[in-house]
Each structure stands twice: as C-alpha cells, then as structure tokens.
Design an enzyme around this catalytic site. Structure first.
Site, mmCIF file in Angstrom:
data_model
loop_
_atom_site.group_PDB
_atom_site.id
_atom_site.type_symbol
_atom_site.label_atom_id
_atom_site.label_comp_id
_atom_site.label_asym_id
_atom_site.label_seq_id
_atom_site.Cartn_x
_atom_site.Cartn_y
_atom_site.Cartn_z
ATOM 1 N N LYS A 1 65.816 39.579 55.134
ATOM 2 C CA LYS A 1 64.494 40.189 55.345
ATOM 3 C C LYS A 1 63.584 39.720 54.217
ATOM 4 O O LYS A 1 64.022 39.470 53.100
ATOM 5 C CB LYS A 1 64.570 41.717 55.365
ATOM 6 C CG LYS A 1 64.946 42.368 54.060
ATOM 7 C CD LYS A 1 64.898 43.884 54.181
ATOM 8 C CE LYS A 1 65.389 44.576 52.917
ATOM 9 N NZ LYS A 1 64.558 44.322 51.737
ATOM 10 N N ASP B 1 46.008 46.769 41.133
ATOM 11 C CA ASP B 1 47.025 46.482 42.135
ATOM 12 C C ASP B 1 46.736 47.335 43.362
ATOM 13 O O ASP B 1 45.937 48.286 43.305
ATOM 14 C CB ASP B 1 48.407 46.782 41.555
ATOM 15 C CG ASP B 1 49.524 46.516 42.544
ATOM 16 O OD1 ASP B 1 49.426 45.517 43.269
ATOM 17 O OD2 ASP B 1 50.476 47.307 42.590
ATOM 18 N N ASP C 1 53.107 44.217 37.641
ATOM 19 C CA ASP C 1 51.767 44.399 37.080
ATOM 20 C C ASP C 1 51.748 44.357 35.558
ATOM 21 O O ASP C 1 50.682 44.492 34.953
ATOM 22 C CB ASP C 1 51.178 45.740 37.543
ATOM 23 C CG ASP C 1 51.117 45.862 39.055
ATOM 24 O OD1 ASP C 1 50.744 44.864 39.696
ATOM 25 O OD2 ASP C 1 51.456 46.932 39.586
ATOM 26 N N ASP D 1 49.961 41.191 48.981
ATOM 27 C CA ASP D 1 49.969 41.399 50.427
ATOM 28 C C ASP D 1 49.119 40.352 51.136
ATOM 29 O O ASP D 1 48.367 39.593 50.524
ATOM 30 C CB ASP D 1 49.447 42.801 50.758
ATOM 31 C CG ASP D 1 50.472 43.871 50.440
ATOM 32 O OD1 ASP D 1 51.671 43.543 50.380
ATOM 33 O OD2 ASP D 1 50.073 45.026 50.230
ATOM 34 N N THR E 1 49.469 48.291 46.136
ATOM 35 C CA THR E 1 50.587 49.148 46.501
ATOM 36 C C THR E 1 50.990 50.026 45.328
ATOM 37 O O THR E 1 51.331 49.538 44.256
ATOM 38 C CB THR E 1 51.782 48.305 46.946
ATOM 39 O OG1 THR E 1 51.382 47.441 48.004
ATOM 40 C CG2 THR E 1 52.922 49.193 47.407
#
Length: 1226
Positions: free
Chosen positions: A627, A406, A883, A751, A408
């Site tokens: 958001k 991963d 994950d 991302d 982040t």
C-alpha cells in the site's frame, strides 16, 4: 591499584582515541575478562555508563563562570571601566565603589548558574546510582549494580516498567516470539508502544559472537550493526533490535541485551543538546542601538576631553588645585585631556544600560509565565497547555509575516475516518448516516475483495494488545471509531469471499475459543431506472462477537493505519495478533488464518509505500501486499488480477485513478493497495540479496531500499481507499484572522494538489472568487517562461493593461485574490539558484501558496528561501516528524501535540495542542510581548541618557574635570534600585489594547510587522527627548541656585530628585493599563528613594571622602525652594510630551489608539464597533462554517468537472490559470 608509567598512560590514551574515532567498532563480551584489571579489558577504551551534565566543578566554578559571563561584551565593557577606575590619573570615583554595579550583576548571574548546575548535579547523581541487573560469570546470575557500573560488553537485564540504562542490542526476550515492547516517550515524546525483536539466527544460551557496530551518532531511527559468529557467518541487526537508553520496557516480563553504547555515547545523550537558543529580531536591533550609544558616549567624552584642554589653555596660570607630582612635574594640557577622556568614560558609563540585559530576561520569564497559564490556550481533551521551549524569542511572536503550515494534523484533526474505497474498479462510497449508495453491480468474482481486505489488515505495523493493557493515546476514541465511521459492509460478497478459504481447511488453524463473526448482509434492489444497486450496511452489534470487539486493542504509529485496520475490522476482517513472524486474521466467517511473515519492507520517503511479504496459509504462496501513494503504486503495475472479470489491468487502473481523483477533490486522503505473488525461486534469490544488504555496514539503507524496489515490481492493483481527515475546530476563523492581520499563510504538504486545494477552500485559505494559479512543470522547460506566462495571463484575465503588478512584498495586499498551487517537481526546480528570484517574485504576489507533493527537505528549503530573500519573519507550524526540518528552519517554530507523536514539539520553540490557539498566541500574546519589550527597551535607553546627561551638562561649569554633583552611592542606587523595578513591571503587565479587541480586530497586529514600533525613528526620538528633559532638569535648578552659596551636593540633590520624578512620570505616560502592581512599584520606588537618601545623608558622613553628604536632603526638604524646583522642572520636562501626544492622536489617531478607545465602550457598543471596523477594512464578512461535502458517486460516464482551465503552454509543461468554484459548502 598498580602504578603505571606516564608513557603507558599516554599510549593508552592515544589508543583509546583511535578506537573511539573508528567508523566501525568491534565489541566482545566482558564475561571472560571479569575480575581482571582495567588494562586487560577488551572494551576499556569506550565510554563508561556514568554521565556528567554539569558545566562546573566546585574548584573551578568562579573562573569558569566568569569566563562564560565575559562572552557578553557588555560585562567586559563594565569590568574594563571598573579596572580603569583604579588608575589614579583617570579615576572618577573611589575604585572600590566603581566595582559595585558590575559585581552585583555578575554575582546574581553566578548564583543563578550555580543553582542550575547544582540541580544538574543532583539529577546526574540520581541517574548514575539507579540500580540495574548485570550478568556475573562468577556468580552465574544477574546481580544488582548501578547504572554507572555498566560497561560496553556487559549483559544487562531489564524487567517490565524499568528504564533501559544503556543502548542494548536485544539478545533475549521473555516473549516466546522474541519481541520486546518499549515506550520512547523520554526520547521523542511518543507514548505508543514500539516493537523490538531479537536478531535472527542467534543462540543466546552460549553467546560468543563479535559485535561490529557503527560509530555512535545521534540518529534515533537508524543503527547499523552485524554479529559475526565463530564460523564467520554474519547476522545483520538494525534499529529494530536496539533498546535505547531512556526507553521504558512495557508489556514484556524481561529482556536481556548486550551493551553497545554507554554513557555519553548513547543516542539519547548525543541528542541532549540542552535548551534551544535563538536570537530574536528585537535583540539584534538592540545590539545595533547599543553600538549607537557607544558612539554617543565616545562623542561626549571627546567633547569633555577637548573642553578640558581648552579650559586649561584659558587659565592665566597654574591654579592651586592642580597639584604637581612628587618631582614637581605637572602634566601638559594635552596629556591631561587624554587622561580626562578615560575619566569621562568612567563618569558617563551608565549611558550603556548595564541592567537592560538582566531586565529583558526577567521580563521574558514573566511573559512566558502568563502565556503558559492562559486558560484559552489549554486543551481540556488532551489535558495539555501551551509550552514555551525557547525562552528568548517571545517578542518574535508579534512580528510574524509568513506562516508555513503542514496540513495533516495541523489544519486537520489527524483522526482518520474511512469513507470510500474502490475495489477492482468498482467504487463503494460510504456516506455518513446513509442508508444506501448506488453502484453498478453484476457478476463479480470474490477473490479480489478478499485480498483487498486482507491487505488492509496485514500491510501495516499495527500492534495488538488486550483491552486491559490499553495505554494513553493508543485507543481510537468512540467518536472516531463509531459515530464518525459509519462503515457499510460488503455483506454477502465478503461472506462468499471468506468461504473460499473454508474449502481448504487443512492448512488453517481455527480457534474455537473465539466466537465467529456473524455474516454480513447485502440487499439487492432495483431503482426507478431499473439499475441494479447494492445497499451496503455495517455489521450490526448483534452480529459482532463481544470478545472480538471489546477484548482487542490496536496500537498504531500512524492514524492512517489505524483507520484502515478498523475499517477492515468493521467488514469482519479482524487483526487478532501480530508477531515478528506471524499475523493472525479472523475472517467474517469466524475462521482464523495465520500468515507467516517473511519480511516487512518498511515505508520510506523515497518509495512512498510499504509492503509485507507473507506466506499464504491456504495456497502456501509467497504473497506481497503493498500500500502507498497512488503515483508510487500506479507506475509499478504489471499483470492483471488472475481470473477477474473487470477487464485488463489498464482498464482497472484507469477507473481506479478516476476514483482517486474524485476522492482527492473531495479532500480525502488516498492510498492504493496492490499485491504480487512471488515464486519460491524468486523469493530465495531475493532473500540472499536481502540478508546481504541487512548485514552490510556501508550504504545499508540504500541497499535495503534497492532490495525493496527489486521486489515491488509488476504489482496487481487491488483497489484504493479514501480516508477523511476533518478540519480542526475554528480553523477557518483562525486563517481569516491571520490573513486580516497581514500574515501570509502557506501550506506545505505531501498530499495531492486536489486534496490540498479542497482543504484550502474548506479552511478559507482560498475563496470562491480567487484566481487560482495551478503550476505544474516538467523537467525540460525553464520556470522563467511559466512565470512570464503567469504575469501575462493574469493581466489578460483582469481585462487590460491597467492592472499593476506590485514590486515589493509590502504591496501584496493590492492583489488579494491570487493563489498559487505548485507541485513538488516544480518546487524542486524553483529552488535552484538561477530560478529562486523568479519564484520568490511570483510567490510574493500571491495571497496564498499551496505547495503539494513536497518532501520534508523541500519544506525547509522553501522556508529558508522566503526568509532569506524577502527578509521577513517566518513561522512554521507542524505536528509530525516530517515537519521538524521546516520548524527548525523558521524564525519561530511551533509544534502541535497531536496524533503523530511529539517529535515536532520537541524540535519547536513553542508547543500548542490546536491550530486555533495560534490566533490568540500571535494576535494577543505576540502583540503584547513585542510592544511591552520594545517600549521597555526604548524607555531604558531614554532613562539612562536623560540621567547621564545631567552629569555631562555639569561638566561645562566645572572645567570638564569629571566631577559629579551627585553622590556616587546615590548614582549607583538610582539605576540599581530606584528606577529598575517599574520598567520591568511595565514590560510584564502593560496591555496597550485588551485581548478582546486584539482578537476582534486582527489588523492591529500589523503594527508590529516590518520595522514595528521599535525602529530607528522611535529610538532617536526618545534620545532627543532625553536630551531635552535633561536640559530642563539641569538648568532650572541651576538658574534657581545661580549666584547662591550652596555647595555641590545641595545643588545636585534637587536635580537627582527631579530626575527621579521626571523619569517615573514619563513611564506613567507610557503605561496604557494601570494595575495594582504598577501603583505599588511606582510609589514604592519614590518611597524607597527618600528613605534610602535620608538614611544615607543622616549616617554616611565620610563614606565618599572628601565629599560630605551629611544632612543634605533633610535640609532641602525644609526649604520651600526644593518643592518649587521639583514641581516646575518636572512639569516643564514632560509638558511637550504631554501636549504633543494628545495633539497627534487627535489629528491622526493610530489604529492602536482607536483600539484603546474601543475598550472604554460598553460591551454591546464595543462589539458593534468592532464589526463596523472589520467591515470598513474589508474583513468583516461572516466566517462561514465549511465542511467537506458528502462524496458523490463518480463513474466513468459522469466525470466530475472539477476546474475549468485553459492551457497556456505547449506539451512540455502546463500552467493552468483557473477560477475555481468551491466544492465545499456550508
């Protein structure tokens, strides 16, 4: 207790089973039935709250434990041989003596299991007898009971800092807002507080509702339930109203709940699956070699049976030692040979290493001890060390070929720092320690900026507590909140925006006790070109109120949310309090706005966004703040912001998208912020659908998501944010070392591709000279076309047809400069059955693969695909709940205990605190664990074959009658005591190469990849070596005593001694690093052999009749011939190995031998040689210290030229082959 007929008991059992298997359960309060017998209780069919995790009971321990142990076929094999030895016609030894080895193994295992089960029993008893408070109608108060006494339908009271005894539906809280705070560390390891709320519309003073809930399941994040009132009104409740068993109540005086699940039906108990078990690659190879040993054993027994038949046929008559039965009948040679086959199996049974499995478990325990206590794997900042959660796959750490990581929180710190933002198309960069940043400014309206920062403050799940209630991992470190977050404020712009609210103070509630936040400052100046610029400065410490900056403390479930809230706070928008119904925000002017929370549309992986619907305290409008990911927000945009002077919505969206692209290319994490004003009629209509969805038991999640999507339309874009997530320490060095070790590193992230590529360059997964293949595919075309284009374009880029494409994964290193960047849409197509092979064929040619915009499910599917198609050892590493699927799909799963809780750690096989620890864990401990265990297993096979062949060669001289020339007691002691401890210590302590050299020369790790050291060839070489040594150890004593009158044991005792010396000295050749433990075990084994044998020969006269081993060794030790035989036999047996190994190492030294030679150098010479080695192998370049570059100030007039690219396809899809010049620098 009244007597009940068996028929009634059977009827109740069937009714209970049907009630427990129903998809929906109807529960009522137990209070009206208090004191009545169990048969009249309405919830009697459901599980009690008493738990039992023990596997055995005292009465049935022995049969149940034996049943468990007989699942291992080796135990069944040896027990069968021991039973076979009781048959007179086939027995080789005393039947009782043959039981000793297997009884010892079974007894030791049973003692271990009994001790573990006893500890479970003690834990169960302690938990079941924990006190709790249950409401009693008779006593009209909560009375103290035990956990085991709580039942489904009871009302249980839990006070602060107490553990919840069962799964409780929250009905009452001491908090006036109906909120209860819990800590779920016992369930998922997360120490941050979670908020639970009382179900809406309940009257707890006179609770007479029927609770309808779903069947128990192990999903900790979902719960479906509704409460049916007497008027048949349904009130929905979900996981936000459920207190799970094992959680701890915090910051709440007390809470009362209704027991919906108890005992083994609670979610925590359903998730209690015990220790993880995986079968390692080495263990699978071991089972194959055991099968070969069985074939070898049967072959030797067949030879023995056939030899016995030929020997009987060659006899001229019936010899006197063949005694007929009572009737005078003598078995035929064929039948006797058939019996001899089984006798030979009993005699040669130790060819199958009975102690090997136990020894492997002991070695792994020792290896885990040293791994977990390695100070280099200890993180002082978090006070955490390496954890081994799977005890049986340590050797797999030394065979990894693919790592799936991963981004982040794994490669990065997951400590977010607010860097840049774009508001209504105006971009405000925030450089670290910068004094100013130039942007075009003009006559801007203030309303959008107010809404933008209100959205940052409100649209989240951050909870507020006082500084005195600070908890572990809840606060933001000073480095993150101050030094690394040099925020600059919008000064007068924000000040003017806040004044808009002051013009309508009648609906606001100002809190005078809170000091006002000083106004921000904005300076205007003209640059040398005459362009108006804005100098942005953070609020000074003098301007900030002490109470506001010190008394409040934020607890966020996501570091992103924490960064946004702290950023808004730095601009003067301070989140003061959050309840289920209200959010309080202080403006820069010091005024407080209390927003009524109408609903919260939580984040999910499908929508990729979250929203909060509030009622504005000034305008009384229903406002939806949203958001989320940029692509999830941009497609929902509708009307532009009312009255803004920045052009229409499309222009603002285009400019903002350009800013987002620039942020992503700088490696920043991006979010879009939007709002929507909802009319009262639309809200009321939507609220009906929302309540109906929340009360639904079928497809509740889908219906709730549909209502969220229904409201999140025609949004007005407010702006975007760019948050920096810095690389962890030593990540570039780690990735370079892993690549040099022959490991392919893939990054699977959600991302944007630009962000992933930038991080790839920063952590040196990508180099400046790499050929980066950026593959983005639409739904229409085939992936096979793009793969073909890749091959052709690659060959063209390499200037000609001389470029060779490797055909196997072992040749990937011939193309070290190819990297693949692929998005989630293309990955989903590549995972389809008809395209999997093409995708794998493409990906295995790439040194690095970056999969972007992938979901958690796609992560696990990619791991499974590579593992199954390429037949390679895979490792997945991650830090978050997203994950978990990937970690569980890999051969080895590693969790990082970071900022995203502990769910990844709890699902992993090993847990570390930093990505850099992966380097030593694999290159050093992984290499050691594999080589130690592989060499020990090979040695065990060699040892048993060499020893058992002594008995086999003797059969050629005793008519294949199954006679042994060594006393059976000494044969048992030989394997159980004399030669068992040294190989175990060898498997725990041996170091073929030092840690310094293994870290400095990562290439040495390649020796364990693929087939590794323990392979088909090494196994059979050791078997052939064992055959040779057994021939020497047998025939030298045989020739020495030929034509003499020595008895059988006098002939066998020197042979047994020679075998001991040969086997132990063989191990001494294999030991690479001698320690005090090795010397003690070696010398101790030799000393124990002589002590035990001398004592046995002196005391045991008739232990094994008719044999008589009395004073055998004592007589041998007085004869010089004994010492001469031991010396010559041992030297002759080991001489080939002693000569061949140095010769082969001199002619063609292995990398491991060269590494051992480096260890003998002085430190300065060693460091120099390591640098020369890495330079010669292509890995000696200096590791650069990369960091993200300071963000530029992008404008539409000066677009950022990120990557040169050329289009290889039509309009349907794009496949871009690009040579990227890194945007990161040293």
């Amino acid at each position: 207790m009244t007597w009940r007929s068996p028929l009634a008991l059977v009827r109740d059992a069937l009714q209970g089973q049907r009630a427990r298997e129903k998809e929906l359960r109807s529960l009522v309060s137990n209070l009206p039935y208090e004191g009545q017998e169990k048969g009249k209780q309405p919830n009697r069919f459901f599980s009690s709250n008493s738990i039992k995790t023990t596997k055995y009971s005292p009465l049935f321990f022995i049969p149940m434990n034996l049943y468990e142990q007989f699942h291992r076929l080796a135990n069944v094999y040896f027990v069968g041989l021991a039973i076979l030895n009781f048959i007179p016609v086939v027995n080789a030894f005393q039947p009782e003596v043959a039981l000793i080895p297997i009884c010892v193994i079974l007894s030791l295992t049973a003692l271990k299991d009994a001790w573990e089960d006893f500890r479970r029993y003690q834990s169960d008893r302690k938990v079941n007898n924990t006190p709790c408070f249950v409401y009693s109608r008779m006593e009209k108060q909560f009375v103290e009971r035990r956990w085991k006494d709580a039942r489904v339908g009871d009302f249980v009271k839990v006070v602060c800092n107490e553990i919840v005894p069962a799964d409780l539906l929250l009905l009452h809280s001491s908090d006036p807002n109906g909120v209860c705070y819990i800590e779920t560390a016992n369930l998922d390891g997360e120490t941050n507080l979670k908020q639970r709320t009382v179900a809406n519309g309940l009257c707890t003073s006179n609770f007479n509702c029927k609770v309808v809930c779903e069947k128990p399941n192990n999903n900790l994040n979902h719960f479906k339930c509704y409460l049916e009132k007497p008027n048949e009104e349904k009130v929905g409740a979900g996981i936000e109203s459920l207190l799970l068993r094992g959680c701890t109540v915090r910051n709440t005086n007390h809470a009362v709940g209704f027991v919906v699940y108890a005992g083994h039906e609670t979610k925590s108990m359903l998730n209690n699956n015990g220790s993880r078990y995986k079968r390692s690659k080495l263990e699978r190879k071991l089972n194959i070699d055991v099968f070969f040993c069985v074939i070898l054993l049967f072959t030797m027994c067949l030879i023995g049976a056939l030899g016995h038949f030929l020997w009987l046929e060659s006899l001229p008559g019936v010899p006197p030692y063949l005694v007929p039965d009572s009737s005078g009948h003598l078995d035929s040679p064929g039948l006797t040979s058939f019996y001899m086959f089984f006798t030979m199996i009993i005699l040669l049974q130790i060819l199958i290493p009975i102690a090997l499995y136990v020894s492997i478990e002991l070695v792994k325990i020792g290896q885990i001890f040293f791994i977990t206590n390695d100070l280099d794997l200890y993180d002082e900042e978090t006070d955490s060390r390496m954890q081994c959660r799977a005890l049986n796959i340590t050797e797999d750490l030394g065979q990894i070929e693919y790592i799936f990581s991963d981004k982040t929180g794994t490669l990065t710190e997951n400590k977010m720092v607010f860097r840049r933002c774009s508001v209504m198309g105006t971009e405000f960069p925030h450089k670290e320690n910068a004094e100013s940043s130039s942007r075009r400014g003009g006559g801007r309206k203030i309303h959008p900026y107010l809404d933008f920062f209100l959205a940052l403050t409100i649209c989240n799940t951050v909870m507020v507590s006082m500084a005195t209630a600070k908890r572990e991992r809840a606060h933001v470190s000073p480095r993150s909140s101050q030094t690394n977050n040099p925020l600059e404020t919008f000064s007068n712009l924000i000040k003017k925006a806040s004044l808009f609210c002051q013009r309508k103070p009648k609906r606001n509630r100002t809190r005078s006790e809170d000091p006002a936040v000083g106004s921000a400052k904005m300076e205007s100046a003209a640059d040398t070109n005459g362009v108006q610029t804005c100098s942005l400065h953070p609020l000074s410490q003098r301007d900030r109120p002490a109470a506001a900056s010190q008394s409040l403390h934020y607890e966020a479930q996501s570091p992103d949310e924490a960064a946004l809230v702290h950023a808004a706070r730095a601009y003067g928008f301070i989140l003061l309090a959050r309840t289920p119904d209200t959010v309080s925000v202080r403006l820069p002017s010091g005024q407080v706005l209390d927003f009524e929370v109408l609903d919260t549309l939580t984040f999910d992986c499908t929508r990729k966004r979250m929203s909060v619907l509030v009622r504005h305290p000034v305008t009384r409008e229903c406002v939806l703040y949203t958001k989320g990911a940029d692509y999830a927000i941009m497609e929902l945009l509708g009307t532009p912001y009312a009255g803004n002077g920045c052009g229409n919505q499309k222009d603002v969206a285009a400019v903002t998208q350009h800013h987002l692209d620039c942020y992503a290319k700088e490696g920043l994490r991006t979010l879009c912020v939007a709002k929507k004003v909802v009319s009262e009629d639309v809200y009321r209509s939507w609220l009906v659908d929302r309540k109906r969805a929340q009360a639904s038991m079928d497809n509740r999640e889908q219906l709730i998501m549909e209502t969220s999507v229904q409201l999140e339309t025609d949004l007005t874009l407010l702006g975007a944010t760019g948050i920096e997530d810095r690389l962890q320490e030593s990540v570039p060095e780690t990735t370079v070392a892993l690549r040099e070790a022959g490991i392919h590193v893939w990054v699977l992230t959600g991302d944007k591709p630009e962000t992933a590529v930038n991080i790839g360059y920063a952590c040196r997964l990508l180099e400046e000279e790499d050929l980066v293949i950026n593959m983005s595919l639409s739904l229409t075309p085939k992936l096979t076309s793009s793969c073909s284009l890749f091959f052709s374009s690659y060959q063209n880029s390499q200037s000609g047809p001389n470029v060779s494409i490797p055909k196997s994964s072992t040749q990937v290193s011939s193309l070290p400069n190819i990297a693949l960047v692929i998005d989630g849409n293309t990955v989903s197509m590549a995972l389809s059955p008809d395209l999997q092979d093409r995708f794998v064929d493409l990906a295995k040619r790439c040194r690095t693969v970056l999969c972007c915009r992938v979901t958690p499910l796609q992560k696990s599917e990619v791991v499974k695909l590579i593992r199954e198609k390429l037949k390679v050892m895979t490792l997945a590493v991650g830090d978050g709940a997203n994950d978990v699927n990937m970690i569980q799909a890999a051969d080895v799963g590693i969790g990082i205990s970071g900022q995203e809780g502990m769910q990844a750690v709890m699902a992993s096989d090993f847990a570390i605190s930093r990505f850099k620890h992966l380097r030593k864990l694999l290159l050093v401990h992984g290499h050691w664990c594999y080589t130690r265990l592989a060499n020990m297993i090979i040695y065990f096979f060699y040892k048993n074959v060499a020893y058992v062949n002594l008995l086999f060669w003797y059969q050629f001289f005793c008519g294949f009658t199954g006679t042994a020339m060594i006393d059976y007691w000494l044969m048992i002691f030989f394997n159980l005591f004399f030669t068992s401890v040294p190989p175990i210590m060898f498997g725990i302590f041996d170091k073929d190469v030092s840690a310094e050299v293994l870290m400095g020369v990562p290439e040495l790790y390649r020796m364990g990849q693929g087939k590794g050291e323990y392979n088909f060839l090494s196994f059979w070489i050791s078997i052939l070596d064992a055959f040779y040594q057994s021939l020497v150890c047998f025939f030298i004593p045989y020739l020495a005593y030929q034509d003499s009158d020595v008895d059988m044991f006098t002939f066998g005792t020197p042979m047994n001694t020679v075998a001991l010396f040969t086997i132990l000295l063989h191990l001494s050749i294999e030991i690479k690093s001698w320690t005090l433990v090795h010397w003690i075990t070696m010398l101790g084994s030799v000393g124990l052999y002589f002590i035990v044998t001398l004592a046995y020969n002196a005391t045991c006269i008739t232990c094994n009749p008719p044999s008589n081993p009395y004073w055998i060794l004592q007589s041998q030790m007085a004869d010089p011939m004994f010492y001469l035989i031991c010396t010559i036999s041992t030297v002759a047996a080991l001489l080939p190995r002693y000569l061949i190994l140095p010769a082969s190492n001199s002619i063609s030294p292995s990398p491991l031998l060269q590494g051992r030679l480096l260890d003998r150098r002085d430190p300065d010479t060693k460091a120099l040689r390591i640098q020369e080695w890495r330079g010669f192998r292509g890995g000696g370049e200096q590791v650069k210290r990369y960091r993200l570059s300071p963000p530029p100030s992008p404008t539409l007039d000066t677009p950022v030229d990120y990557v040169p690219e050329f289009d290889l396809t039509g309009d349907d899809f794009s496949l871009n082959v690009i040579t990227h010049q890194s945007t990161v620098h040293t």
